[in-house]
Design an enzyme around this catalytic site. Structure first.
Site, PDB file in Angstrom:
ATOM      1  N   LYS A 173       0.818  -1.213   0.000  1.00  0.00           N
ATOM      2  CA  LYS A 173       0.000   0.000   0.000  1.00  0.00           C
ATOM      3  C   LYS A 173       0.850   1.260   0.000  1.00  0.00           C
ATOM      4  O   LYS A 173       2.041   1.250   0.315  1.00  0.00           O
ATOM      5  CB  LYS A 173      -0.989  -0.040   1.160  1.00  0.00           C
ATOM      6  CG  LYS A 173      -2.066  -1.100   0.910  1.00  0.00           C
ATOM      7  CD  LYS A 173      -3.216  -1.068   1.886  1.00  0.00           C
ATOM      8  CE  LYS A 173      -4.302  -2.053   1.419  1.00  0.00           C
ATOM      9  NZ  LYS A 173      -5.410  -2.147   2.389  1.00  0.00           N
ATOM     10  N   ARG A 220      -3.323 -10.528   4.306  1.00  0.00           N
ATOM     11  CA  ARG A 220      -3.693 -10.538   2.884  1.00  0.00           C
ATOM     12  C   ARG A 220      -2.549  -9.903   2.113  1.00  0.00           C
ATOM     13  O   ARG A 220      -2.221  -8.746   2.335  1.00  0.00           O
ATOM     14  CB  ARG A 220      -4.984  -9.756   2.676  1.00  0.00           C
ATOM     15  CG  ARG A 220      -5.505  -9.716   1.249  1.00  0.00           C
ATOM     16  CD  ARG A 220      -6.782  -8.889   1.174  1.00  0.00           C
ATOM     17  NE  ARG A 220      -7.359  -8.875  -0.162  1.00  0.00           N
ATOM     18  CZ  ARG A 220      -7.038  -8.012  -1.126  1.00  0.00           C
ATOM     19  NH1 ARG A 220      -6.119  -7.074  -0.877  1.00  0.00           N
ATOM     20  NH2 ARG A 220      -7.618  -8.060  -2.297  1.00  0.00           N
TER      21      ARG A 220
END
Length: 284
Positions: free
Chosen positions: A219, A259
Protein backbone atom coordinates in the site's frame (compact mmCIF):
# COMPACT_ATOMS: atom_id res chain seq x y z
CA UNK A 1 -15.40 -29.29 10.16
CA UNK A 2 -15.75 -27.74 6.67
CA UNK A 3 -13.07 -25.81 4.80
CA UNK A 4 -14.38 -22.48 6.09
CA UNK A 5 -14.20 -23.71 9.68
CA UNK A 6 -10.66 -24.96 9.17
CA UNK A 7 -9.62 -21.54 7.93
CA UNK A 8 -11.29 -19.76 10.83
CA UNK A 9 -9.66 -22.04 13.38
CA UNK A 10 -6.20 -22.20 11.85
CA UNK A 11 -3.44 -22.74 14.42
CA UNK A 12 -1.17 -20.34 12.51
CA UNK A 13 -1.77 -17.06 10.69
CA UNK A 14 -3.68 -17.58 7.47
CA UNK A 15 -2.04 -16.26 4.31
CA UNK A 16 -4.58 -14.85 1.84
CA UNK A 17 -3.17 -14.37 -1.65
CA UNK A 18 -4.42 -11.40 -3.70
CA UNK A 19 -5.80 -12.13 -7.17
CA UNK A 20 -7.09 -8.98 -8.87
CA UNK A 21 -8.85 -9.76 -12.15
CA UNK A 22 -9.17 -6.06 -12.99
CA UNK A 23 -7.42 -3.75 -15.45
CA UNK A 24 -6.84 -0.98 -12.91
CA UNK A 25 -5.78 -2.29 -9.50
CA UNK A 26 -2.98 -0.23 -7.97
CA UNK A 27 -0.33 -2.96 -7.88
CA UNK A 28 -1.01 -5.55 -10.55
CA UNK A 29 -3.85 -4.14 -12.62
CA UNK A 30 -4.13 -5.77 -16.03
CA UNK A 31 -1.84 -8.73 -15.40
CA UNK A 32 -4.61 -11.23 -14.72
CA UNK A 33 -7.59 -10.07 -16.76
CA UNK A 34 -7.16 -13.15 -18.95
CA UNK A 35 -8.89 -16.12 -17.31
CA UNK A 36 -6.08 -18.56 -18.09
CA UNK A 37 -3.44 -16.23 -16.63
CA UNK A 38 -5.55 -15.57 -13.53
CA UNK A 39 -6.17 -19.26 -12.90
CA UNK A 40 -2.49 -20.11 -13.36
CA UNK A 41 -1.45 -17.38 -10.93
CA UNK A 42 -4.05 -18.36 -8.34
CA UNK A 43 -2.90 -21.98 -8.47
CA UNK A 44 0.74 -20.86 -8.22
CA UNK A 45 0.05 -18.81 -5.08
CA UNK A 46 -1.61 -21.87 -3.59
CA UNK A 47 1.51 -23.95 -4.34
CA UNK A 48 3.61 -21.22 -2.72
CA UNK A 49 1.70 -21.71 0.52
CA UNK A 50 -1.35 -19.44 0.39
CA UNK A 51 -4.20 -20.84 2.46
CA UNK A 52 -6.85 -19.05 0.43
CA UNK A 53 -6.93 -16.90 -2.70
CA UNK A 54 -8.97 -13.68 -2.68
CA UNK A 55 -10.50 -13.00 -6.10
CA UNK A 56 -11.64 -9.46 -6.84
CA UNK A 57 -13.27 -8.03 -9.95
CA UNK A 58 -13.57 -4.36 -9.00
CA UNK A 59 -10.63 -2.13 -8.15
CA UNK A 60 -10.83 -0.33 -4.80
CA UNK A 61 -7.67 1.75 -5.24
CA UNK A 62 -8.10 5.43 -4.33
CA UNK A 63 -9.91 7.26 -7.12
CA UNK A 64 -11.04 4.12 -8.94
CA UNK A 65 -14.28 4.24 -10.91
CA UNK A 66 -16.93 1.67 -10.11
CA UNK A 67 -17.95 -1.06 -12.53
CA UNK A 68 -21.42 -2.56 -12.77
CA UNK A 69 -22.38 -5.93 -11.35
CA UNK A 70 -22.52 -7.56 -14.79
CA UNK A 71 -18.92 -6.61 -15.48
CA UNK A 72 -17.76 -7.72 -12.06
CA UNK A 73 -19.50 -11.09 -12.42
CA UNK A 74 -18.04 -11.63 -15.87
CA UNK A 75 -14.56 -11.05 -14.46
CA UNK A 76 -14.71 -13.22 -11.36
CA UNK A 77 -17.01 -16.17 -12.05
CA UNK A 78 -14.93 -17.95 -14.75
CA UNK A 79 -11.83 -17.63 -12.58
CA UNK A 80 -13.58 -18.83 -9.43
CA UNK A 81 -15.14 -21.80 -11.22
CA UNK A 82 -11.82 -22.90 -12.69
CA UNK A 83 -9.88 -22.50 -9.45
CA UNK A 84 -12.53 -24.34 -7.45
CA UNK A 85 -12.33 -27.18 -9.97
CA UNK A 86 -8.57 -27.23 -9.34
CA UNK A 87 -9.14 -27.53 -5.59
CA UNK A 88 -8.02 -24.01 -4.67
CA UNK A 89 -9.79 -22.46 -1.61
CA UNK A 90 -11.22 -19.05 -2.46
CA UNK A 91 -12.71 -15.90 -1.06
CA UNK A 92 -14.48 -13.28 -3.14
CA UNK A 93 -13.52 -9.63 -2.72
CA UNK A 94 -16.74 -7.74 -3.42
CA UNK A 95 -19.12 -5.16 -1.97
CA UNK A 96 -22.13 -6.51 -3.90
CA UNK A 97 -24.46 -9.15 -2.47
CA UNK A 98 -25.32 -10.34 -5.98
CA UNK A 99 -21.68 -11.04 -6.77
CA UNK A 100 -21.05 -12.65 -3.39
CA UNK A 101 -24.01 -15.01 -3.79
CA UNK A 102 -22.93 -16.06 -7.28
CA UNK A 103 -19.35 -16.60 -6.11
CA UNK A 104 -20.52 -18.78 -3.22
CA UNK A 105 -22.68 -20.79 -5.62
CA UNK A 106 -19.56 -21.28 -7.78
CA UNK A 107 -17.64 -22.65 -4.79
CA UNK A 108 -16.05 -19.70 -2.98
CA UNK A 109 -15.81 -20.21 0.79
CA UNK A 110 -15.53 -16.69 2.18
CA UNK A 111 -16.97 -13.23 1.47
CA UNK A 112 -14.45 -10.42 1.85
CA UNK A 113 -16.51 -7.20 1.89
CA UNK A 114 -14.30 -4.12 2.03
CA UNK A 115 -17.37 -2.01 2.81
CA UNK A 116 -18.16 -4.01 5.94
CA UNK A 117 -21.72 -4.51 4.72
CA UNK A 118 -22.38 -0.79 4.19
CA UNK A 119 -22.32 -0.68 0.38
CA UNK A 120 -25.05 -3.29 -0.06
CA UNK A 121 -27.57 -3.91 2.75
CA UNK A 122 -28.25 -7.39 1.36
CA UNK A 123 -24.68 -8.60 1.94
CA UNK A 124 -25.09 -9.73 5.53
CA UNK A 125 -28.24 -11.64 4.58
CA UNK A 126 -26.33 -13.52 1.89
CA UNK A 127 -23.61 -14.41 4.38
CA UNK A 128 -26.16 -15.48 6.99
CA UNK A 129 -28.03 -17.71 4.54
CA UNK A 130 -24.81 -19.34 3.34
CA UNK A 131 -23.40 -19.60 6.89
CA UNK A 132 -20.01 -18.69 5.49
CA UNK A 133 -17.15 -16.64 6.94
CA UNK A 134 -17.60 -12.92 6.33
CA UNK A 135 -14.81 -10.35 6.47
CA UNK A 136 -16.06 -6.94 7.62
CA UNK A 137 -13.57 -4.22 6.76
CA UNK A 138 -13.65 -0.72 8.19
CA UNK A 139 -14.93 1.56 5.43
CA UNK A 140 -16.46 5.00 5.10
CA UNK A 141 -17.13 5.39 1.40
CA UNK A 142 -16.23 4.36 -2.13
CA UNK A 143 -12.82 4.96 -3.65
CA UNK A 144 -13.66 8.28 -5.32
CA UNK A 145 -14.04 10.06 -1.98
CA UNK A 146 -12.18 7.94 0.56
CA UNK A 147 -9.46 10.47 1.38
CA UNK A 148 -11.89 13.25 2.26
CA UNK A 149 -13.38 10.86 4.81
CA UNK A 150 -10.09 10.36 6.70
CA UNK A 151 -11.20 12.52 9.64
CA UNK A 152 -10.97 10.97 13.13
CA UNK A 153 -10.90 12.10 16.73
CA UNK A 154 -8.84 9.02 17.62
CA UNK A 155 -8.36 6.70 14.67
CA UNK A 156 -7.88 3.55 16.75
CA UNK A 157 -10.91 4.08 18.95
CA UNK A 158 -13.07 5.40 16.09
CA UNK A 159 -12.26 2.40 13.89
CA UNK A 160 -12.85 0.07 16.82
CA UNK A 161 -16.25 1.63 17.50
CA UNK A 162 -17.32 1.63 13.85
CA UNK A 163 -16.25 -1.99 13.39
CA UNK A 164 -18.29 -2.80 16.48
CA UNK A 165 -21.31 -1.29 14.74
CA UNK A 166 -20.70 -3.41 11.64
CA UNK A 167 -20.45 -6.50 13.84
CA UNK A 168 -23.74 -5.69 15.57
CA UNK A 169 -25.50 -5.22 12.25
CA UNK A 170 -24.15 -8.51 10.89
CA UNK A 171 -25.24 -10.38 14.01
CA UNK A 172 -28.70 -8.78 13.78
CA UNK A 173 -28.94 -10.03 10.19
CA UNK A 174 -28.30 -13.58 11.34
CA UNK A 175 -24.57 -14.00 10.72
CA UNK A 176 -23.13 -16.21 13.44
CA UNK A 177 -20.50 -14.62 15.64
CA UNK A 178 -18.07 -17.43 14.89
CA UNK A 179 -18.27 -16.61 11.17
CA UNK A 180 -17.09 -13.01 11.47
CA UNK A 181 -13.62 -11.63 10.71
CA UNK A 182 -12.74 -7.94 11.00
CA UNK A 183 -10.24 -5.81 9.06
CA UNK A 184 -9.05 -2.32 10.07
CA UNK A 185 -9.12 -1.18 6.44
CA UNK A 186 -5.59 0.15 6.11
CA UNK A 187 -5.48 2.77 3.36
CA UNK A 188 -9.24 3.12 3.14
CA UNK A 189 -10.17 6.62 4.33
CA UNK A 190 -6.90 6.71 6.26
CA UNK A 191 -3.65 8.57 5.80
CA UNK A 192 -0.19 7.19 6.51
CA UNK A 193 -0.10 8.28 10.17
CA UNK A 194 -3.50 6.71 10.76
CA UNK A 195 -2.41 3.44 9.15
CA UNK A 196 0.65 3.31 11.41
CA UNK A 197 -1.44 4.07 14.49
CA UNK A 198 -3.80 1.20 13.71
CA UNK A 199 -0.85 -1.13 13.07
CA UNK A 200 0.68 -0.19 16.41
CA UNK A 201 -2.54 -0.83 18.32
CA UNK A 202 -3.93 -4.02 16.84
CA UNK A 203 -4.54 -5.18 20.41
CA UNK A 204 -7.47 -2.75 20.62
CA UNK A 205 -9.10 -4.43 17.64
CA UNK A 206 -8.30 -7.92 18.90
CA UNK A 207 -10.03 -6.99 22.13
CA UNK A 208 -13.32 -6.98 20.22
CA UNK A 209 -13.02 -10.76 20.31
CA UNK A 210 -13.03 -11.51 16.58
CA UNK A 211 -10.32 -12.75 14.19
CA UNK A 212 -8.49 -9.87 12.51
CA UNK A 213 -7.36 -9.80 8.89
CA UNK A 214 -4.40 -7.47 8.28
CA UNK A 215 -4.00 -6.14 4.74
CA UNK A 216 -1.07 -3.76 4.30
CA UNK A 217 0.35 -5.36 1.18
CA UNK A 218 2.19 -2.92 -1.12
CA UNK A 219 0.00 0.00 0.00
CA UNK A 220 0.94 3.60 -0.67
CA UNK A 221 1.92 4.45 2.91
CA UNK A 222 4.68 1.84 2.65
CA UNK A 223 5.81 3.50 -0.57
CA UNK A 224 5.95 6.86 1.24
CA UNK A 225 7.98 5.36 4.07
CA UNK A 226 10.49 4.04 1.54
CA UNK A 227 10.65 7.20 -0.58
CA UNK A 228 13.85 7.91 -2.45
CA UNK A 229 16.15 10.91 -1.89
CA UNK A 230 13.98 13.03 -4.19
CA UNK A 231 10.88 12.20 -2.16
CA UNK A 232 9.34 9.93 -4.80
CA UNK A 233 7.45 7.03 -3.19
CA UNK A 234 8.80 3.56 -3.78
CA UNK A 235 6.63 1.92 -6.50
CA UNK A 236 4.37 -1.00 -5.53
CA UNK A 237 6.71 -3.73 -6.80
CA UNK A 238 9.47 -2.37 -4.54
CA UNK A 239 7.44 -2.68 -1.34
CA UNK A 240 7.72 -6.45 -0.84
CA UNK A 241 10.20 -6.39 2.05
CA UNK A 242 8.16 -3.76 3.89
CA UNK A 243 4.99 -5.76 3.32
CA UNK A 244 6.60 -8.91 4.70
CA UNK A 245 7.80 -6.99 7.77
CA UNK A 246 4.27 -5.71 8.46
CA UNK A 247 2.89 -9.25 8.10
CA UNK A 248 5.30 -10.66 10.68
CA UNK A 249 4.63 -7.83 13.12
CA UNK A 250 0.89 -8.30 12.71
CA UNK A 251 1.21 -12.04 13.21
CA UNK A 252 3.19 -11.47 16.39
CA UNK A 253 0.42 -9.14 17.59
CA UNK A 254 -2.08 -11.97 17.18
CA UNK A 255 -3.95 -11.42 13.93
CA UNK A 256 -5.84 -14.27 12.32
CA UNK A 257 -4.47 -13.68 8.84
CA UNK A 258 -2.60 -11.46 6.40
CA UNK A 259 -3.69 -10.54 2.88
CA UNK A 260 -0.68 -10.23 0.58
CA UNK A 261 0.49 -10.06 -3.00
CA UNK A 262 3.87 -11.69 -2.27
CA UNK A 263 2.87 -15.10 -0.99
CA UNK A 264 6.15 -17.03 -1.04
CA UNK A 265 8.10 -14.32 0.78
CA UNK A 266 5.37 -13.95 3.39
CA UNK A 267 5.08 -17.69 3.98
CA UNK A 268 8.85 -17.96 4.39
CA UNK A 269 9.01 -15.03 6.82
CA UNK A 270 6.16 -16.42 8.93
CA UNK A 271 7.93 -19.80 9.05
CA UNK A 272 11.02 -18.06 10.46
CA UNK A 273 8.87 -16.21 13.01
CA UNK A 274 7.20 -19.44 14.16
CA UNK A 275 10.57 -21.17 14.45
CA UNK A 276 11.57 -18.77 17.22
CA UNK A 277 9.08 -20.52 19.49
CA UNK A 278 7.66 -17.18 20.63
CA UNK A 279 4.82 -16.44 18.21
CA UNK A 280 2.33 -14.06 19.76
CA UNK A 281 -0.62 -15.96 18.28
CA UNK A 282 0.12 -19.01 20.43
CA UNK A 283 0.63 -16.91 23.54
CA UNK A 284 -2.78 -15.23 23.39
Amino acid sequence: MDDGDRLLHSARPVVMGVLNVTPDSFSDGGRYTDVEAAVAYGAEMCRQGADIIDVGGESTRPGADRVDAKTELARVLPVISALVAAGVPLSVDTTRAEVAAAALDAGALVINDVSGGLADPEMTGVAAAADCPLVLMHWRGHSRRMYELAQYDDVVEDVRRELGQRIEEALAAGVRADRLIIDPGLGFAKNAAQNWALSAHLDRLLDLGYPVLYAASRKSYLGSLLAGPDGSPRPPDGRTAATVATSVLAAAAGVWGVRVHDVRQTVDALAVWRATGRPGLVAR
